[in-house]
Each structure stands twice: as C-alpha cells, then as structure tokens.
Design a protein around this motif. Sequence first.
Motif, PDB file in Angstrom:
ATOM      1  N   LEU A   1     -10.210  45.655 -84.488  1.00  0.00           N
ATOM      2  CA  LEU A   1     -10.781  47.003 -84.594  1.00  0.00           C
ATOM      3  C   LEU A   1     -11.978  47.129 -83.677  1.00  0.00           C
ATOM      4  CD1 LEU A   1     -10.803  47.837 -88.431  1.00  0.00           C
ATOM      5  CD2 LEU A   1      -9.646  49.127 -86.639  1.00  0.00           C
ATOM      6  N   LYS A   2     -12.821  46.079 -83.721  1.00  0.00           N
ATOM      7  CA  LYS A   2     -14.050  46.124 -82.922  1.00  0.00           C
ATOM      8  C   LYS A   2     -13.760  46.052 -81.434  1.00  0.00           C
ATOM      9  CE  LYS A   2     -17.089  44.540 -86.569  1.00  0.00           C
ATOM     10  NZ  LYS A   2     -17.513  43.383 -87.342  1.00  0.00           N
ATOM     11  N   ARG A   3     -12.647  45.400 -81.079  1.00  0.00           N
ATOM     12  CA  ARG A   3     -12.286  45.316 -79.671  1.00  0.00           C
ATOM     13  C   ARG A   3     -11.624  46.595 -79.179  1.00  0.00           C
ATOM     14  NH1 ARG A   3      -8.614  40.936 -79.460  1.00  0.00           N
ATOM     15  NH2 ARG A   3      -9.534  39.850 -81.228  1.00  0.00           N
ATOM     16  N   THR A   4     -10.917  47.282 -80.093  1.00  0.00           N
ATOM     17  CA  THR A   4     -10.147  48.463 -79.691  1.00  0.00           C
ATOM     18  C   THR A   4     -11.020  49.719 -79.590  1.00  0.00           C
ATOM     19  OG1 THR A   4      -8.291  47.499 -80.872  1.00  0.00           O
ATOM     20  CG2 THR A   4      -8.046  49.798 -80.205  1.00  0.00           C
ATOM     21  N   TYR A   5     -11.970  49.847 -80.513  1.00  0.00           N
ATOM     22  CA  TYR A   5     -12.758  51.076 -80.557  1.00  0.00           C
ATOM     23  C   TYR A   5     -14.236  50.794 -80.291  1.00  0.00           C
ATOM     24  CZ  TYR A   5      -8.456  52.537 -82.879  1.00  0.00           C
ATOM     25  OH  TYR A   5      -7.151  52.772 -83.169  1.00  0.00           O
ATOM     26  N   ASN A   6     -14.915  51.868 -79.961  1.00  0.00           N
ATOM     27  CA  ASN A   6     -16.347  51.837 -79.725  1.00  0.00           C
ATOM     28  C   ASN A   6     -17.099  51.353 -80.982  1.00  0.00           C
ATOM     29  OD1 ASN A   6     -19.053  52.955 -79.671  1.00  0.00           O
ATOM     30  ND2 ASN A   6     -18.379  54.064 -77.851  1.00  0.00           N
ATOM     31  N   PRO A   7     -18.077  50.446 -80.819  1.00  0.00           N
ATOM     32  CA  PRO A   7     -18.812  49.932 -81.982  1.00  0.00           C
ATOM     33  C   PRO A   7     -19.451  51.040 -82.816  1.00  0.00           C
ATOM     34  CG  PRO A   7     -19.494  48.801 -79.968  1.00  0.00           C
ATOM     35  CD  PRO A   7     -18.519  49.845 -79.548  1.00  0.00           C
ATOM     36  N   LYS A   8     -19.831  52.110 -82.154  1.00  0.00           N
ATOM     37  CA  LYS A   8     -20.434  53.234 -82.889  1.00  0.00           C
ATOM     38  C   LYS A   8     -19.436  53.847 -83.866  1.00  0.00           C
ATOM     39  CE  LYS A   8     -24.180  55.612 -80.558  1.00  0.00           C
ATOM     40  NZ  LYS A   8     -24.479  56.583 -79.500  1.00  0.00           N
ATOM     41  N   LEU A   9     -18.189  53.961 -83.420  1.00  0.00           N
ATOM     42  CA  LEU A   9     -17.158  54.527 -84.296  1.00  0.00           C
ATOM     43  C   LEU A   9     -16.885  53.570 -85.454  1.00  0.00           C
ATOM     44  CD1 LEU A   9     -15.028  56.646 -85.014  1.00  0.00           C
ATOM     45  CD2 LEU A   9     -13.401  55.358 -83.629  1.00  0.00           C
TER      46      LEU A   9
END
Length: 262
Positions: free
Chosen positions: A231-239
């Motif tokens: 999840l952390k690799r796929t999406y922006n950390p803010k999201l």
Amino acid sequence: MQGLEGIKVPVRQSNQVCPIHGTRMVYSDRFPTPFCEKCQLEKTLEEKKKFDQVNSIKIARSNLKRVSLVDNPDEYNHAFDNFEANEGTKEWQMKEATRKLAGKYFKDRNIHLNTLMYGTPGEGKTHLAMAMLNAVNKYSTPPQKCIFINVTSLFLAIRNSFDDPMEKWTEKYAVRTLQNADLVVIDDLGSESAMSSDKGEASQFVQRILYQVTNRQHRLIITTNLTMNQLKRTYNPKLISRLLAGSKGSQLDFSGIKDKRY
Ligand SMILES: Nc1ncnc2c1ncn2[C@@H]1O[C@H](COP(=O)(O)OP(=O)(O)OP(=O)(O)O)[C@@H](O)[C@H]1O
Ligand SMILES: [Mg+2]
Ligand SMILES: [Zn+2]
C-alpha cells in the motif's frame, strides 16, 4: 394540502362542540356520530406525515443499491447471517471484529473511524464489508447514507465518462458522492492497477480521487489484497496516512483463511 379536504360530504351541524377546537361538530347520513371537521383534517395530515416519513426512510435505505458500484449484484446479499464461521476459527474472529465495528458505525454516526481489511483472495473481506454496510443501512434511524464502491468499477466508470456524456460517474460526481455519504466501502483497493497498461497510471487516478474524498470523509471501510508495505509503495504516503487515520484497532488481517472460491 389541496385535495385532503377534497371529499366534501354534505354535513349537518350537531349540538355537540369539539372540546379541542370549540367549534360545532357535524354529522351526516353516512357518519351519524358527530365529529369535528378540524380534528378530522388534523388526523389526516398527521397520517400523511407518518406515511411520508416511512416512505422517505424506505427511499433512503434503498439508496445503497441505487448509488453503489458493485462487481456483481449478488454481493448485495452478503450479510453476517450468511457468513459461515465456526467458533474459534479465523473466520469467526473476523466476523466478530467486523460485527463490533459495524456496531460502532451504527451507534455513533459522527465517529471518525476507518477500517482496513487486508489479505489474499477469497477470504471473505468483501463479504464482511458488505455485511457491515448492510447492517448499518438496515438498522440506522434516521438512515445513514451507505455506499459500496468497487475500485475497478469506479475507475472504469469514470474513464467511460470522458467520452460518454450519459455516464453519471464523472470524477466530480464520484468525489462529491463519496464525501457526502455517512459510510463508504472502498472495495478491492489496488485492483485498479490491472486496468492500465502503465502500471501506475490507474492507481494515480484512484489516488487523486481518494485524496479528495478523504479530506472530508472519515468513515471508510477498505478492502485490499495489498499488504501494508505494498500500500505504501503504491500510493502517496499522505493518502495512506489519511486512510489509516483512526484505524488503530480496526486493521484486520485476514491472512490464513482458506480461499472460499475453490
Ligand atoms: N465464511 C464464509 N461464509 C460464507 N461465504 C463466504 C465466506 N467467506 C467467503 N465467502 C464467499 O466466498 C466468495 C469470496 O469471498 P469474498 O468476495 O468476500 O472474498 P475477498 O476476501 O473479498 O476476496 P478478494 O480479495 O479476491 O476480493 C464470496 O461469494 C463470499 O460470499
Ligand atoms: Mg473482495
Ligand atoms: Zn376538533
């Protein structure tokens, strides 16, 4: 209002006076017992109001099926009652956990609480997410606006809206609808990546929508096949930070459950 008094039956004045309105009661051949016309009108209006209330509650509850985007309409039937789990098993733990969380969403319509359900295919994540939503949708009075959104279906619908003016799922409509709901299931986050040739493109797109949604929506139930690291690799950390906000104690790891599709 008009029409309620529409059935004008010829009446005659009686000697009796309405204790509430102080006006003369009336009677007719068909209704020989004296009655007050004002009381009668008030009663009719009250009944109409009750009827309208019941109707609007029914309409609000049927909203779930009208507005949602599911992979397969059979998913609307997923409920706690038809989720099989023997006591002590992992299925049972997940059922208990999601039932408790559904209770929280039901009891406090303002609670900021995101739920994350992650694991491998066929473990019952979508089933239990819909079960939670169905329970809140069925029992909350006044009703809570409950919406189920399959991420791939949403992606395809919005992409379709680019060249189909009849498509209601524009990006703007999606963001507004998901922001304004009381409880939203985001089903199969990450599955959209298979929809674009450029692997990151669809996820960027979904990310942009979810980012806008999460600035106002704090009651999300998310299912995914991605691990926390993915999840952390796929999406922006803010999201990710927004999605995981308020989900301590509501991150449910389904791994270890046998795939029920086989
Ligand atoms: N414990 C259960 N009792 C009854 N039916 C179940 C149970 N677990 C799963 N199912 C059924 O198996 C099918 C697959 O489950 P589901 O769609 O919930 O899996 P999932 O974890 O969401 O999988 P994926 O990650 O592929 O989306 C569904 O039809 C669901 O109703
Ligand atoms: Mg699923
Ligand atoms: Zn009266």
